[in-house]
Scaffold this motif. Structure first.
Motif, PDB file in Angstrom:
ATOM      1  N   ALA A  92      59.718  95.982  11.075  1.00 16.09           N
ATOM      2  CA  ALA A  92      60.228  94.641  11.391  1.00 16.09           C
ATOM      3  C   ALA A  92      60.456  94.499  12.903  1.00 16.09           C
ATOM      4  N   ARG A 141      67.352  85.091  16.038  1.00 22.18           N
ATOM      5  CA  ARG A 141      67.719  85.401  17.424  1.00 22.18           C
ATOM      6  C   ARG A 141      67.573  84.167  18.313  1.00 22.18           C
ATOM      7  N   TYR A 157      64.304  84.864   9.703  1.00 23.14           N
ATOM      8  CA  TYR A 157      63.941  86.272   9.919  1.00 23.14           C
ATOM      9  C   TYR A 157      64.323  86.628  11.361  1.00 23.14           C
ATOM     10  N   GLY A 158      64.182  87.902  11.740  1.00 20.42           N
ATOM     11  CA  GLY A 158      64.686  88.407  13.016  1.00 20.42           C
ATOM     12  C   GLY A 158      64.512  87.510  14.224  1.00 20.42           C
ATOM     13  N   VAL A 159      63.240  87.228  14.570  1.00 20.98           N
ATOM     14  CA  VAL A 159      62.964  86.472  15.803  1.00 20.98           C
ATOM     15  C   VAL A 159      63.556  85.062  15.742  1.00 20.98           C
ATOM     16  N   ARG A 188      61.356  90.743   8.408  1.00 20.10           N
ATOM     17  CA  ARG A 188      62.479  91.002   7.515  1.00 20.10           C
ATOM     18  C   ARG A 188      63.132  89.653   7.218  1.00 20.10           C
ATOM     19  N   ASP A 208      58.657  92.077  15.503  1.00 15.19           N
ATOM     20  CA  ASP A 208      59.410  91.118  16.333  1.00 15.19           C
ATOM     21  C   ASP A 208      58.986  91.231  17.787  1.00 15.19           C
ATOM     22  N   GLU A 250      61.187 100.652   7.299  1.00 11.09           N
ATOM     23  CA  GLU A 250      61.099  99.188   7.134  1.00 11.09           C
ATOM     24  C   GLU A 250      61.637  98.470   8.374  1.00 11.09           C
ATOM     25  N   GLU A 292      55.528  89.778  18.225  1.00  8.94           N
ATOM     26  CA  GLU A 292      55.530  88.314  18.104  1.00  8.94           C
ATOM     27  C   GLU A 292      56.077  87.643  19.364  1.00  8.94           C
ATOM     28  N   THR A 293      57.115  88.246  19.952  1.00  6.15           N
ATOM     29  CA  THR A 293      57.704  87.638  21.156  1.00  6.15           C
ATOM     30  C   THR A 293      56.957  88.036  22.426  1.00  6.15           C
TER      31      THR A 293
END
Lengths: 104, 307
Positions: B32, A27, A22-24, A73, B36, B28, B39-40
């Motif tokens: 997301a 990356r 997923y995204g993180v 995602r 992200d 959506e 989360e970071t």
């Protein structure tokens, strides 16, 4: 349909991460591999391009508390994407055969 | 991204901008990306860069399509400029009329039939002009919204800027020859801003919102609306053309010239420019055209389904 360099990096990262792509995470994989920062803009626009080409499929995951209750995602590589990545890898290997790069 | 308690004010403002910018993303994707960032543990500056970077890329991709360009070239520039000039011309004319009536007001005048007739005709013309302005603005906004659905924030912003700044560097005869009247804040500034806001910007944004939520008008409503706008345009055509004559940039004061009727001082007679009023009608024509097309397509789809 051919792949670009960044698209290849992303497909490879998705393949490596498997169910956790997923995204993180993608990356992080790309940044670890290249040593360069990867922006969310580059990540998500490339992801859309790969999806449009049929190389990956994405879906929204479940919300998690560490993401402020927002979903991930999730990304999955398709057979077509795996073939394209394999072709790209083979081309790079073929063209690199017999070449040594002098680096200091 | 959500917890704002204890954040310094600058940080809070930055997160507000991040929130606003992320609204330009697909819902959506927005979720997301926000997830992200949460989360970071991204800081406000980094989050802003990330979100703006993605928004710019997304917007740039949307502008690869021809429709936003048509909205820009067909609505934002020509209609925004026209509406800017027309709204100022009429606001200035009304400011002049209002100042005269207020200054010379005497209840005894109401007993004079000619005076009453003049007053009624001025009020009727003013209302008709403003109704036309609202109609043109609403249809312009509708077309803008339907042509540039996903770029509408950009095109709407540009449209508002053109309407507000379209007359900078020019003037009207009313302003040029009545400096005293327009030196006051109400006649000089407030009335024009009020007219532009109420009769141009709000109807245009309303039309844009309408097209975003309902996509098209029923054919009958579209035809009735278009006929009403044609009638209002025909009524208001002279004023519309006058705004173009006197609002030209680089020609702040138009000297009186003889008009087609041979009278000196009828520079306000802009009859040679009457076809420009037709430009105001194209959004209404577009709305009728798309409604007809959708209706025809709906009918043929139903027939195909029955067959």
């Amino acid at each position: 349909m051919t792949l670009g360099e960044f698209e290849y990096l992303m497909l490879t990262s998705v393949a490596r991460l498997g169910e956790d792509a997923y995204g993180v995470a993608i990356r992080q994989e790309i940044e670890d591999a290249t040593g360069h920062p990867c922006s969310l803009g580059a990540l998500y626009t490339t992801l859309d391009r790969l999806e449009a080409k049929g190389f990956v499929k994405t879906r929204m995951g479940d919300p998690t508390p560490q993401r402020g209750g927002r979903p991930k995602r999730m990304v999955r590589i398709t057979a077509k994407g795996a073939r394209a990545a394999s072709d790209f890898y083979n081309a790079v290997m073929r063209v690199s055969r017999g070449v040594t790069w002098a680096t200091k | 991204m959500g917890d704002e308690v204890g954040r310094p004010p600058l940080e809070r403002i930055a997160w507000c901008v991040v929130d606003l910018a992320s609204r330009l993303l697909h819902p959506e994707e927005r979720e997301a990306v926000r997830g992200d960032l949460a989360e970071t543990g991204a800081r406000s500056g980094q989050a802003l860069r990330e979100v703006l970077g993605l928004v710019v890329r997304r917007q740039a991709a949307l502008w690869m399509d021809w429709r936003p360009w048509l909205a820009l070239v067909g609505v934002v520039v020509p209609l925004g400029m026209l509406l800017s000039h027309v709204s100022r011309l009429w606001a200035d004319g009304n400011a002049l009329d209002a100042s005269l009536y207020v200054r010379l007001w005497d209840w005894a005048y109401l007993g004079n039939p000619g005076w009453r007739r003049d007053l009624v005709s001025i009020i009727a013309a003013t209302l008709t002009n403003y109704l036309a302005l609202i109609g043109w603005s609403w249809t312009s906004g509708f077309v803008l919204g339907s042509l540039s659905r996903r770029t509408r924030w950009v095109t709407a912003t540009l449209f508002c800027l053109v309407v507000l700044l379209g007359t900078v560097g020019s003037t009207t005869t009313a302003r040029a020859y009545n400096a005293m009247v327009f030196s006051g804040p109400f006649h000089g500034v407030v009335l024009l801003r009020l007219v532009r806001t109420v009769c141009v910007l709000l109807p245009a944004l309303w039309g844009m919102h309408w097209s975003a939520t309902r996509s098209r008008l029923p054919l009958l409503q579209a035809i009735v609306g278009a006929v009403a706008i044609v009638i209002l345009t025909a009524w208001a055509a002279r004023g519309l053309e006058g705004s173009l004559v006197f609002g030209r940039v680089g020609r702040p004061v138009t000297m009186p010239e003889s008009g087609p009727d041979g009278f000196i001082g009828t520079a306000d007679d802009p009859r040679p420019l009457w076809p420009l009023s037709l430009v105001m009608l194209w959004p209404a024509a577009y709305i009728v055209g798309t409604s007809s097309w959708h209706r025809c397509r709906g009918s043929s789809n139903r027939r195909a389904g029955l067959a």
